[in-house]
Design a protein around this motif. Sequence first.
Motif, PDB file in Angstrom:
ATOM      1  N   LEU A  24       0.851  -1.179   0.000  1.00 52.15           N
ATOM      2  CA  LEU A  24       0.000   0.000   0.000  1.00 52.15           C
ATOM      3  C   LEU A  24       0.891   1.234   0.000  1.00 52.15           C
ATOM      4  CD1 LEU A  24      -2.731  -0.939   2.668  1.00 52.15           C
ATOM      5  CD2 LEU A  24      -2.867  -1.160   0.170  1.00 52.15           C
ATOM      6  N   ASP A  25       0.537   2.202  -0.822  1.00 55.74           N
ATOM      7  CA  ASP A  25       1.252   3.467  -0.949  1.00 55.74           C
ATOM      8  C   ASP A  25       0.407   4.511  -0.221  1.00 55.74           C
ATOM      9  OD1 ASP A  25       3.185   5.245  -1.931  1.00 55.74           O
ATOM     10  OD2 ASP A  25       2.009   5.682  -3.725  1.00 55.74           O
ATOM     11  N   ILE A  26       0.865   4.950   0.962  1.00 61.51           N
ATOM     12  CA  ILE A  26       0.018   5.705   1.891  1.00 61.51           C
ATOM     13  C   ILE A  26       0.518   7.144   2.024  1.00 61.51           C
ATOM     14  CG2 ILE A  26      -0.872   5.793   4.247  1.00 61.51           C
ATOM     15  CD1 ILE A  26      -0.233   2.758   4.428  1.00 61.51           C
ATOM     16  N   TYR A  27      -0.404   8.103   1.876  1.00 67.00           N
ATOM     17  CA  TYR A  27      -0.101   9.527   2.054  1.00 67.00           C
ATOM     18  C   TYR A  27      -1.003  10.076   3.157  1.00 67.00           C
ATOM     19  CZ  TYR A  27       2.384   9.256  -2.405  1.00 67.00           C
ATOM     20  OH  TYR A  27       3.253   8.907  -3.406  1.00 67.00           O
ATOM     21  N   LEU A  28      -0.389  10.760   4.142  1.00 70.88           N
ATOM     22  CA  LEU A  28      -1.137  11.260   5.292  1.00 70.88           C
ATOM     23  C   LEU A  28      -0.690  12.674   5.658  1.00 70.88           C
ATOM     24  CD1 LEU A  28      -0.876   8.119   7.644  1.00 70.88           C
ATOM     25  CD2 LEU A  28      -2.855   8.768   6.245  1.00 70.88           C
ATOM     26  N   SER A  29      -1.620  13.443   6.227  1.00 73.46           N
ATOM     27  CA  SER A  29      -1.284  14.735   6.819  1.00 73.46           C
ATOM     28  C   SER A  29      -1.306  14.592   8.341  1.00 73.46           C
ATOM     29  CB  SER A  29      -2.266  15.823   6.359  1.00 73.46           C
ATOM     30  OG  SER A  29      -3.600  15.492   6.711  1.00 73.46           O
ATOM     31  N   THR A  30      -0.832  15.622   9.018  1.00 76.84           N
ATOM     32  CA  THR A  30      -0.683  15.565  10.479  1.00 76.84           C
ATOM     33  C   THR A  30      -1.984  15.147  11.174  1.00 76.84           C
ATOM     34  OG1 THR A  30       0.939  17.346  10.366  1.00 76.84           O
ATOM     35  CG2 THR A  30      -0.027  16.884  12.521  1.00 76.84           C
ATOM     36  N   GLY A  31      -1.875  14.164  12.048  1.00 74.65           N
ATOM     37  CA  GLY A  31      -3.014  13.741  12.845  1.00 74.65           C
ATOM     38  C   GLY A  31      -3.935  12.745  12.182  1.00 74.65           C
ATOM     39  N   ARG A  32      -3.761  12.467  10.902  1.00 79.04           N
ATOM     40  CA  ARG A  32      -4.604  11.479  10.226  1.00 79.04           C
ATOM     41  C   ARG A  32      -4.086  10.076  10.533  1.00 79.04           C
ATOM     42  NH1 ARG A  32      -9.249  13.712   7.536  1.00 79.04           N
ATOM     43  NH2 ARG A  32      -8.750  15.928   7.328  1.00 79.04           N
ATOM     44  N   VAL A  33      -5.021   9.139  10.606  1.00 78.03           N
ATOM     45  CA  VAL A  33      -4.712   7.794  11.083  1.00 78.03           C
ATOM     46  C   VAL A  33      -5.210   6.754  10.089  1.00 78.03           C
ATOM     47  CG1 VAL A  33      -5.049   6.160  12.982  1.00 78.03           C
ATOM     48  CG2 VAL A  33      -4.979   8.612  13.453  1.00 78.03           C
ATOM     49  N   VAL A  34      -4.357   5.796   9.758  1.00 80.80           N
ATOM     50  CA  VAL A  34      -4.849   4.571   9.130  1.00 80.80           C
ATOM     51  C   VAL A  34      -5.502   3.792  10.258  1.00 80.80           C
ATOM     52  CG1 VAL A  34      -4.260   2.465   7.888  1.00 80.80           C
ATOM     53  CG2 VAL A  34      -3.016   4.593   7.400  1.00 80.80           C
ATOM     54  N   GLU A  35      -6.818   3.669  10.192  1.00 82.55           N
ATOM     55  CA  GLU A  35      -7.595   3.251  11.355  1.00 82.55           C
ATOM     56  C   GLU A  35      -7.161   1.895  11.913  1.00 82.55           C
ATOM     57  OE1 GLU A  35     -11.561   1.693  11.195  1.00 82.55           O
ATOM     58  OE2 GLU A  35     -11.601   1.840   9.005  1.00 82.55           O
ATOM     59  N   PRO A  36      -7.427   1.637  13.198  1.00 83.35           N
ATOM     60  CA  PRO A  36      -7.080   0.354  13.804  1.00 83.35           C
ATOM     61  C   PRO A  36      -7.657  -0.814  12.997  1.00 83.35           C
ATOM     62  CG  PRO A  36      -7.708   1.914  15.505  1.00 83.35           C
ATOM     63  CD  PRO A  36      -7.990   2.588  14.194  1.00 83.35           C
ATOM     64  N   HIS A  37      -6.803  -1.823  12.758  1.00 82.41           N
ATOM     65  CA  HIS A  37      -7.201  -2.963  11.936  1.00 82.41           C
ATOM     66  C   HIS A  37      -6.202  -4.094  12.153  1.00 82.41           C
ATOM     67  CE1 HIS A  37      -4.117  -0.874   9.583  1.00 82.41           C
ATOM     68  NE2 HIS A  37      -3.889  -2.026   8.941  1.00 82.41           N
ATOM     69  N   TYR A  38      -6.469  -5.230  11.533  1.00 84.59           N
ATOM     70  CA  TYR A  38      -5.476  -6.316  11.507  1.00 84.59           C
ATOM     71  C   TYR A  38      -5.624  -7.112  10.220  1.00 84.59           C
ATOM     72  CZ  TYR A  38      -9.032  -9.800  12.915  1.00 84.59           C
ATOM     73  OH  TYR A  38     -10.134 -10.628  12.961  1.00 84.59           O
ATOM     74  N   HIS A  39      -4.576  -7.855   9.909  1.00 83.43           N
ATOM     75  CA  HIS A  39      -4.530  -8.665   8.688  1.00 83.43           C
ATOM     76  C   HIS A  39      -4.450 -10.140   9.088  1.00 83.43           C
ATOM     77  CE1 HIS A  39      -3.674  -4.869   6.677  1.00 83.43           C
ATOM     78  NE2 HIS A  39      -2.682  -4.685   7.545  1.00 83.43           N
ATOM     79  N   PRO A  40      -5.495 -10.916   8.840  1.00 87.35           N
ATOM     80  CA  PRO A  40      -5.479 -12.329   9.250  1.00 87.35           C
ATOM     81  C   PRO A  40      -4.464 -13.179   8.498  1.00 87.35           C
ATOM     82  CG  PRO A  40      -7.725 -11.552   8.806  1.00 87.35           C
ATOM     83  CD  PRO A  40      -6.797 -10.523   8.289  1.00 87.35           C
ATOM     84  N   ASN A  41      -4.074 -12.741   7.290  1.00 82.91           N
ATOM     85  CA  ASN A  41      -3.257 -13.615   6.444  1.00 82.91           C
ATOM     86  C   ASN A  41      -1.901 -13.025   6.078  1.00 82.91           C
ATOM     87  OD1 ASN A  41      -4.219 -11.606   4.745  1.00 82.91           O
ATOM     88  ND2 ASN A  41      -4.257 -12.958   2.947  1.00 82.91           N
ATOM     89  N   ALA A  42      -1.487 -11.918   6.712  1.00 80.91           N
ATOM     90  CA  ALA A  42      -0.228 -11.305   6.282  1.00 80.91           C
ATOM     91  C   ALA A  42       0.403 -10.496   7.405  1.00 80.91           C
ATOM     92  CB  ALA A  42      -0.464 -10.407   5.071  1.00 80.91           C
ATOM     93  N   ALA A  43       1.746 -10.519   7.419  1.00 85.29           N
ATOM     94  CA  ALA A  43       2.505  -9.573   8.241  1.00 85.29           C
ATOM     95  C   ALA A  43       2.675  -8.292   7.435  1.00 85.29           C
ATOM     96  CB  ALA A  43       3.857 -10.166   8.608  1.00 85.29           C
ATOM     97  N   GLU A  44       2.982  -7.195   8.124  1.00 85.18           N
ATOM     98  CA  GLU A  44       3.086  -5.887   7.460  1.00 85.18           C
ATOM     99  C   GLU A  44       4.369  -5.195   7.885  1.00 85.18           C
ATOM    100  OE1 GLU A  44       0.713  -1.581   7.345  1.00 85.18           O
ATOM    101  OE2 GLU A  44      -0.266  -3.383   8.121  1.00 85.18           O
ATOM    102  N   LEU A  45       5.146  -4.746   6.902  1.00 85.02           N
ATOM    103  CA  LEU A  45       6.359  -3.974   7.134  1.00 85.02           C
ATOM    104  C   LEU A  45       6.087  -2.546   6.669  1.00 85.02           C
ATOM    105  CD1 LEU A  45       9.398  -4.124   8.004  1.00 85.02           C
ATOM    106  CD2 LEU A  45       9.914  -4.384   5.550  1.00 85.02           C
ATOM    107  N   VAL A  46       6.151  -1.569   7.592  1.00 83.82           N
ATOM    108  CA  VAL A  46       5.853  -0.173   7.254  1.00 83.82           C
ATOM    109  C   VAL A  46       7.163   0.582   7.100  1.00 83.82           C
ATOM    110  CG1 VAL A  46       4.619   1.913   7.921  1.00 83.82           C
ATOM    111  CG2 VAL A  46       3.715  -0.333   8.576  1.00 83.82           C
ATOM    112  N   TYR A  47       7.378   1.155   5.917  1.00 84.43           N
ATOM    113  CA  TYR A  47       8.597   1.885   5.601  1.00 84.43           C
ATOM    114  C   TYR A  47       8.245   3.361   5.391  1.00 84.43           C
ATOM    115  CZ  TYR A  47      12.707   3.423   2.927  1.00 84.43           C
ATOM    116  OH  TYR A  47      13.816   4.095   2.479  1.00 84.43           O
ATOM    117  N   CYS A  48       9.010   4.258   6.043  1.00 85.70           N
ATOM    118  CA  CYS A  48       8.763   5.696   5.941  1.00 85.70           C
ATOM    119  C   CYS A  48       9.638   6.293   4.847  1.00 85.70           C
ATOM    120  CB  CYS A  48       9.050   6.388   7.274  1.00 85.70           C
ATOM    121  SG  CYS A  48       8.718   8.165   7.271  1.00 85.70           S
TER     122      CYS A  48
END
Length: 324
Positions: free
Chosen positions: A46-70
């Motif tokens: 996922l290619d994610i763009y956010l402004s100050t204070g915005r949140v990718v809402e609480p969630h989970y992935h049943p079938n995958a691990a997630e690596l978040v790179y800034c």
Amino acid sequence: MEFYSNPNRQYFLDLNQQRLFTRNDENYINRLGRDVLDTLGDVSLLDIYLSTGRVVEPHYHPNAAELVYCISGSAVVSLINPFTNERKDITITPGEVANIPKGWWHWEEASEDQTHLIAIFDAPYPEYILGSDILTKTPVDVWAHTYCLDPDTFSEAIAPIGNESIVIGPTDACVQNRENRNAVTAEQESIPETTISNPDQLNQPISQQTLPQYTPANIQPLGYHAQQPNTSANQSHEWENQQHQGHPEVQSNWHSSQQPYLLYPQMNQVGTNLNFQPQQPMYPNSIAYNEYPQQPRNYDRPANNFNGGPVYYYPNPKGNNDSE
């Protein structure tokens, strides 16, 4: 080898054309999966763009691990360890990563404008279980019964979510409402409070405090007593004319031959100067105390009548602080 040598296979994709979700021009997510780039292996992002204070809402992935790179800006990646129930907040800046194991509850919040994150999954089609869907898709009566909640209060609390998957929160409407409330609060706080110049006055009787000269126009005098008015040099008949014309009183040498005030219930102040010092007795000996319409009131204890009738104010003839 035959798979990769096929000339119809895809080796390039413009991710800007693969929009998954848009909150506004500064908050959106692009998606890459095997369905749009068929040479991908067991990976997606996922290619994610956010402004100050915005949140990718609480969630989970049943079938995958997630690596978040800034890539730019900064963000806080928060996760809850299901084995310890511990929450961990990981701040990442450009070049740093945070890893979320498969099935762990997590969310990401931007700390700066123009924050750009890449979320990489070890599955071609990661599954998403979103907090907003859990809240709104579970029947209210189930929440209320299971957790001993008031159903009406709970329904009201989650009403702003509607039936929408939030994905990036808060919504623009929510942000605008918060800004409006903050603006109103700031405006109210900027209004200076009225303060008493001499705090010692708070412990003084009302009759000894320096209060503003205030007589509402609709204060009217009662009729005269039978006794003739005092015609001494200190006594002015101008007071009567001013009262009938709706003008404030300017006389401070009150005499018993003048009318007591009739204060209507909507007024909240005594309409006279409470600081005058009478030059003669309030009640001449020839006037019976019980001839007045009701018991005199002491200036130290003015009162409003909230039951709908007029309120009469008289000086205290006994010169003490207690009216009988």
